[in-house]
Structures are given as C-alpha cells and as structure tokens.
Design an enzyme around this catalytic site. Structure first.
Site, PDB file in Angstrom:
ATOM      1  N   TYR A   1     -15.303 -21.313 -24.356  1.00  0.00           N
ATOM      2  CA  TYR A   1     -15.294 -22.778 -24.330  1.00  0.00           C
ATOM      3  C   TYR A   1     -14.450 -23.340 -25.454  1.00  0.00           C
ATOM      4  CZ  TYR A   1     -16.710 -27.410 -25.819  1.00  0.00           C
ATOM      5  OH  TYR A   1     -16.693 -28.702 -26.250  1.00  0.00           O
TER       6      TYR A   1
ATOM      7  N   ALA B   1       0.827  -1.206   0.000  1.00  0.00           N
ATOM      8  CA  ALA B   1       0.000   0.000   0.000  1.00  0.00           C
ATOM      9  C   ALA B   1       0.862   1.257   0.000  1.00  0.00           C
ATOM     10  CB  ALA B   1      -0.934  -0.005   1.216  1.00  0.00           C
TER      11      ALA B   1
ATOM     12  N   CYS C   1       3.096 -12.708   0.093  1.00  0.00           N
ATOM     13  CA  CYS C   1       2.389 -13.928  -0.312  1.00  0.00           C
ATOM     14  C   CYS C   1       3.326 -14.949  -0.930  1.00  0.00           C
ATOM     15  CB  CYS C   1       1.310 -13.603  -1.328  1.00  0.00           C
ATOM     16  SG  CYS C   1       0.198 -12.315  -0.781  1.00  0.00           S
TER      17      CYS C   1
ATOM     18  N   ASP D   1      -3.261  -3.312   4.789  1.00  0.00           N
ATOM     19  CA  ASP D   1      -3.683  -4.275   5.820  1.00  0.00           C
ATOM     20  C   ASP D   1      -4.032  -3.629   7.154  1.00  0.00           C
ATOM     21  OD1 ASP D   1      -3.143  -6.144   3.894  1.00  0.00           O
ATOM     22  OD2 ASP D   1      -1.448  -7.064   4.928  1.00  0.00           O
TER      23      ASP D   1
ATOM     24  N   ARG E   1       4.301   9.816  -9.806  1.00  0.00           N
ATOM     25  CA  ARG E   1       3.953   9.826 -11.230  1.00  0.00           C
ATOM     26  C   ARG E   1       3.254  11.131 -11.605  1.00  0.00           C
ATOM     27  NH1 ARG E   1      -0.159   5.489 -13.104  1.00  0.00           N
ATOM     28  NH2 ARG E   1      -1.431   7.209 -13.869  1.00  0.00           N
TER      29      ARG E   1
END
Lengths: 450, 450
Positions: free
Chosen positions: B428, B14, B45, B285, B24
């Site tokens: 598909y 974050a 992660c 978080d 930027r």
C-alpha cells in the site's frame, strides 16, 4: 446497570478501526477515544502528496472526522485530549483536555493505539525551526504551510527510506533543489544493495542530489532557523529539512504502566492484540508484530497493518475471537515515474537466520515488449536453497511494476516455492504483461539455481 | 549411431517453447518443427494492437524467426510445411512442403502443438470476402491489409469474448463505426451477468453499438464481398466483419491418428503432457487442461497456458520429469480505458458443481481516493458457503484495476479462504491503492456472508 466502557488512546488507523468494529457489533458499549491531535482517521501516508500540492487540502486526507464518529457511530471521539498515564490497577486513564484540565477516565477495556513518532536524534541545532518530521496530520500541515508561506528553495531530506523518498519527490514537484542524505551505501535499506542502487539511480534521474554513506552530525542555524544540514563529510545549505530517519513506537505510556515491551521497544501483544495486562489491548504502529517468514518478532509502522490490527482488536473487544497472523514487511513506494516494492526477507535478514539461499534477478517489461508504453521492470527473488521456498521479493521499475509484489506476498503467505510461482495461472494480455509475467520470469530463473 | 529425432507439429508458443527447452538440455537430439504458416513464435494476442495501428509491423509481434531458431538453437524450423497425417504405428508424419511436395518424416518422439482455429459457423454468405477470424499471424496481416487498403467504414464484430472486445477496440481506434453482436445477455460470458453488464456499459461508452441476445444467421454479400451481417433480429451493414465466436482445438490430425480426445474435442493429455499413445505428446491450444478449482477437465486457449505446457512438455521430452498442474481460467482484457479480469469459477460453473456459495461485490478505487487519477474498480468474489474457500474472482475497472486478479489467482492456487485474503500483507501507498486493497475490501465483505 452501568454500561461497559471501552477507552481507546489514539484516534487514527488502528484506534478508530477498532472502535468502529466494536460499535458495529455492540450497541451497548460506551466508546471513548482520546486523540492528542485535532484530527481522527487521516491518511498519514498521503501527507507527501498534500505537501507536493497534488492533494489540495488536509481535509482530503481525513477519512472520518470526530463529528462523523459521534453522529454516525455514537463514538465519543475527543480530539486535543492527551493521555498522560494509565493506572492499570484502578483501570483508569489520566487525560489532559484542550483547556489544560486533567481528569481520570475509567475503563472496562482499554486499547492503546498511540502510533509512532519520527526518530529525531538530539544533535546540535536540532531544535531550530524549519526541521520537520512527519507523524500526525498536524505535522504535515505545518510543512505545507511552511512551503506555501516561506517559499523555500533548497530542501535537504535526511533518510533514504519511504518517507525520505516520497518527500524528496514532493519537494521536486514543488520545484525545490533537493538533496537527500542517507547513511547507507544505497537508499532503501529494506532492499538489497543491488536493487537499492537502482532506486538511487532513479532518484538522481528525477533530479535529487544524493549523498550516500554520510551521517548527519547536526544543523547550522541562523536566528533560530535552520540554515544548513551538517554531515560527517559536508555542509549542505537548506531552507527546509525533512527528517525521514525511521520511526519509533509510542510505547512510553504503556511502559510506564508496566505493560511489557517487545522488539524495538514496541508494545508486546499476542495474536489477538492483547497485552500482558488483563483488559489492556494494543494495535497499530505502537506494537510489535510477528514476521511470517522469519517467524521472529518484527517491528513495522504501516497503515495497512494498523488497520488490520485495529479490526482484529475490535472484533476481540466486541467479544469475538479474531487473530492477526503477522506481517511480511510488504511495502511499495513511488518516486516520480519509478516504482519500488518489496516483501518478505532480504539478503541480510536471511543471513541473520542462517539460511542458505539463492537469488535470481531478471529484467523484463511491464507490458508486452511491442505494446506502447512497455516500461522497464527488474524483479529479484530470494529462495531457500534446496527446497526452493520463496523467502522474499523486490521490484524496481516503471509504471505497473510495483503492484506485482502482491503476487509474491500471497505466495509467501502460502509458503509457495519458486516452482509453484512458475506454474501460477496469472493473467496476461499485451497491455498488461509479457506472456510470462516478470515475477514468473524471475521464478523460472530462480528454479535453475535452487 | 543415428541421432534421436523430435518432431514438433506447430511452431508457435507451445511447440517452440518445448523445442527450445529440449535444446537447452540436449545438444544431441535432432529437432524438426513443421509449421503450416510462414511464421514461428509470434504473439497472436498482439494482433488486435497491430490491426489497430498501435504496433507498426507484423514483425514486431514475432519473438523468434525460423532463422533464429536454426542459427541460435540448431532447431530445424520449417515454415509453410503442413502436417497431413500421423502414422503412430510407424512413428512418422506425412508432410506437405511449400512447393506441394509430400514426404514422410520419422520421429522418435512427437509433439503435437497444432493450436486452435476460430469457430466459424457455416451460414449463408460465410464464404464471402471481408469476413475474418483471427488465428495465425497471417490472418492478422490479412485484416490489417484490408484495413489499410480498403478503408472500411463500418465494422461488425460478432462475439463478445476477449477477441471480440479487443477487435472492437482496434476498430474504434481506426475510427470505424463499430457494432458488436453477442448471443449472450451481456458480453464476456466468462463473467457473471452483473459484471458482464459493466463491460457492456464500458463498450457502449467507448462508442461501440451493442446488440445483445442476438444470434448470427448469415451474411448479405455483394459481388462475393460481405455487405451486411444478418442476425435473428436485424441486418447490420458491414464493410468488414470480425468473428470472435470462440476457438476450437486443432485436434483432427490427432484424432485421425487414433489419439484420444477429451473435453471440447481437445487432445487428452496427462500432467506431463503425454497423450495416450506412447511417444506422442501434445501441448498448447490443442489440448484439454485440468481446472484447479473444479478439478474437472477444462478447455482454454491462451498464450500463457501454451507457453507453460510447452516448457513442461520440453522438460519431459528432454528426459526430465515435469508436470503442469492445471489452470484457473485466469484472463484479462482491456477496452480503451476499461480493464476486465477474471479467474477461477463463476456462478454458473459453481452451480454446475452443485456447491453452495456466497458472493460479495464492492466498489472501490484503484488508488487512494484523494490521489490524482484514482479510478473506479469493482471486485466480485465468490466463495464456498461455510468454509469461505475462494472459488473465483472478477474485476472491472479503470487503469490499474485488472492486474489485481493475480492476487486472487495466487490465492486460488493456495486454496485460501476469504478470511486468509483479508489478512494478506499486500502493498500500500496512495499512488497504488487505498489502504485496504480493493481485493481485500471485497474479501472483508465476503467474510460477512460466509
């Protein structure tokens, strides 16, 4: 009292989905299906894999046999029965049976689900043996049989659409020398040229010799058998030729019965799958659809659409009320380790509608970059200038790339903007995606240009 | 004229997303980031895969180093700098540097992106070495180092959520004897019990010994090192213990500064990521989110959400106007060859809202049944009784199963019904899906019960 009778012409996806759906809701209706070929409910899309030898028998491709329909659903599915004509005034169908006998069959309601046939131009030599189009399961069995018995060495595939690509893969898997001839500057004309170029590159990488921008002019033959494919630029020796030049709706029966046709000479139906003639319905590859983004009539021949339309027709035939809202032209294909997918409009479509649009193309990975097996993926988004409304998406990449198109299809159904896509709470874990899913990375890029 | 100054506390997803976004758009702002650990912008992660040995070095998990931020973005990213307090009245932050020196840093705007920490109950023996939670990259490096140096043989994982599952996989890959203890009747309490049972089964199949419905009561230690995990039912010998008992927002700094907290004692922010105190923003978080289906406050600690919130905070900090609409609790995980995914509400959530709902669970295949490698997939949908509005979805299956959750996430964003899902024009081809995608097969089943 005489039982109500539903007659269905065509025993594959649309026809049998409809028949099964009617039976589920109505035990009291006679259901008779006439199917020209020896098979019902087979996966036409599975034929390239059967021909490649990845699927052992043709039976593996059959979801439900005529016997099963008879026993389990009490549906009188008569294979090798060809409908010759429809007499809408008298509500009856002229049929020719397996022994050549002809008879009339009366109906209370009729569903036309006659499918489509591969386009095959009349050219010098096109009657030779060894030239195949893929339509019915029978046609697939013929190709497999030719592969197994004749051991051809050189295959030429004509056409750079899905069937062309998948058959090129099948022939590569069977260890043939494979050439693919396409009229377009790139294969896959349902993609923009820049994305099509990636697919052309993938085809070459897996071993297909590609001839782009060439038009088929005929075939050289030897003793009635094909010996070469002739284009406006060269002659390509061939032991077997596969035609993947698109399909045409089987709409002749309907047309001769005075049922109006629509776009691409496919049968015109409303959202409920009704034709303009009372009591006559149509579904599947023989009908014209409505495109949900262009809001114009659109023709597409795909198993997913046929199944959905069959279910909708069945629900209505059973006395309910169901509608099929339309299609996006979503499609996906695999060529060895490469995956290709598209949905919605591409640049040419948008140009024809006169919309101003922006495009964003990004390269990313199918998994977190550090996770083993992270493959390449290129995503292209097209969005309306100003509003940012998504108009279409295209994906070319490696394992895990293509099915991401479904998020874009859902976004198109919902009328989402590229801003909306950036904010979607999509799933992430390193084995599945970078932290920004590639479709969102593309949307972030698109937002800058909107 | 003095330059405007943005101070960011926390240099991961974050914080750095926000900082990069501000840069930027604004070259004229001083940006200072204080990060307690030695690393910026790493993939938390990815740590289980690094510990498993599938990712070679910790550096592979780092997206951008402090040096890169300094050189490429002109962002003064100071690692090993811990924020000790916030003085909102004077608009300054108390910081302790790497040598223990303390100083005040003034800000015009402040972003709190302090993340979360693993919950670790105070229990007998919990101070022993060999007991690890995963939070910062440092914590992951410590575990990997212990694995490499001490060659533990028996691992006990406490907690059946994502981190627990992924660490169990990591330990299995490192050839340890792995036990997993969970308080719940099944692992994965963000799934319904029936779907959680499938995950429990998968864990056992890959070799994890599972103890369900057991509560951690403490640890046995030997010379300051953990020797066993003690539950209310048994003592499990352990050379290494991983705690995956959930995380808590790092909100103490904010709370002490008088910034209001919300659900789960996470920092309360509005859609623009503003706290209740002027000039102070928060993201990642450490903040509470809004759940898009329940429309209630919701706490979730995930990299995807943190990145999105960081970008939104950054756009606002740069003077723009951006909002983060909220979350669905979408998540995905992999345990060896099994995949698990969920989005939206599950039964208990819906019960708490007092909504009447229906559920539909179907078993299907990840590819056409006849296509080689077609794996199993179970899809469960929950929808509002009557309206058919989708409320949530859960998937457990083999390769290719889990990412399908994204279609359901998009459908939830759009407020689609299960009828709408049946009609989606999803992609598909036999290598990718049965003709009805499993999520649509589930939707067809759900429609019958609505």
């Amino acid at each position: 009292m005489k039982k109500e009778r539903l007659v269905v012409i065509g025993g594959d996806a649309a026809g049998m989905s409809a028949a099964a759906r009617v039976r589920r809701e109505r035990a009291d209706v006679d259901i008779v299906v006439f199917e020209r070929s020896p098979h019902t409910s087979y996966s036409a899309c599975g034929m390239p894999y059967y021909i490649a030898g990845m699927v052992e028998t043709a039976e593996d491709l059959i979801a439900r046999t005529p016997e099963k329909f008879r026993e389990k659903y009490n549906i009188d599915a008569r294979v090798r029965h060809e409908a010759l004509g429809i007499d809408t005034a008298a509500a009856r169908v002229r049929v020719r049976g397996p022994a050549g006998e002809e008879f009339w069959e009366g109906y209370d309601q009729l569903l036309i689900a006659t499918g489509a046939h591969p386009f095959c131009p009349e050219l010098p030599g096109s009657e030779a043996s060894g030239i195949y189009g893929l339509s019915t399961l029978e046609s697939g069995i013929r190709v497999r049989r030719a592969m197994d018995a004749e051991r051809p060495q050189r295959a030429v595939v004509v056409g750079g659409g899905y069937i062309g690509l998948e058959m090129a893969e099948a022939m590569i898997r069977r260890k043939l020398d494979v050439s693919l001839v396409t009229r377009g500057a790139q294969v896959m004309e349902t993609l923009d040229a820049d994305m099509g170029a990636l697919v052309s590159q993938a085809l070459q990488e897996v071993g297909v010799t590609l001839y782009r921008g060439e038009t088929l002019t005929g075939f050289e033959t030897r003793e009635g058998k094909v010996a070469a494919v002739v284009t406006d630029r060269r002659t390509l020796p061939a032991d077997i030729v596969i035609l993947g030049m698109g399909v045409r709706a089987n709409a002749r029966l309907a047309q001769e019965a005075g049922i109006p046709l629509g776009v691409k000479e496919a049968i015109q139906v409303n959202e409920r799958m009704q034709t303009a003639v009372a009591g006559v319905w149509a579904a599947g590859d023989c009908v014209a659809s409505h495109h949900l983004v262009s809001r114009r009539p659109f023709y597409i021949a795909l198993g997913t659409v046929a199944n959905k339309q069959g279910v909708v027709a069945g629900a209505n035939l059973a006395g309910g009320y169901a509608t099929f809202p339309g299609v996006l032209g979503t499609a996906v294909s695999k060529i060895c380790r490469y995956e290709v997918a598209r949905t919605g409009l591409h640049e040419r479509d948008i140009g024809e509608l006169g919309l101003e649009f922006i495009s964003a193309t990004i390269r990313s990975r199918t998994r977190a970059g550090y996770y083993p097996g992270a493959g390449r993926i290129t995503v292209k988004l097209l969005a309306e200038k100003g509003s940012g409304r998504l108009l279409g998406g295209q994906i070319v990449g490696e394992e895990g790339a293509a099915k991401r198109i479904d998020v874009l299809a859902a976004a198109l159904h919902a009328g989402m903007t590229v801003h909306d896509i950036v904010n979607l709470d999509l799933s992430y874990a390193p084995p599945f995606s970078p932290v920004w899913d590639p479709v969102q990375t593309a949307a972030r890029q698109a937002v800058k240009h909107v």
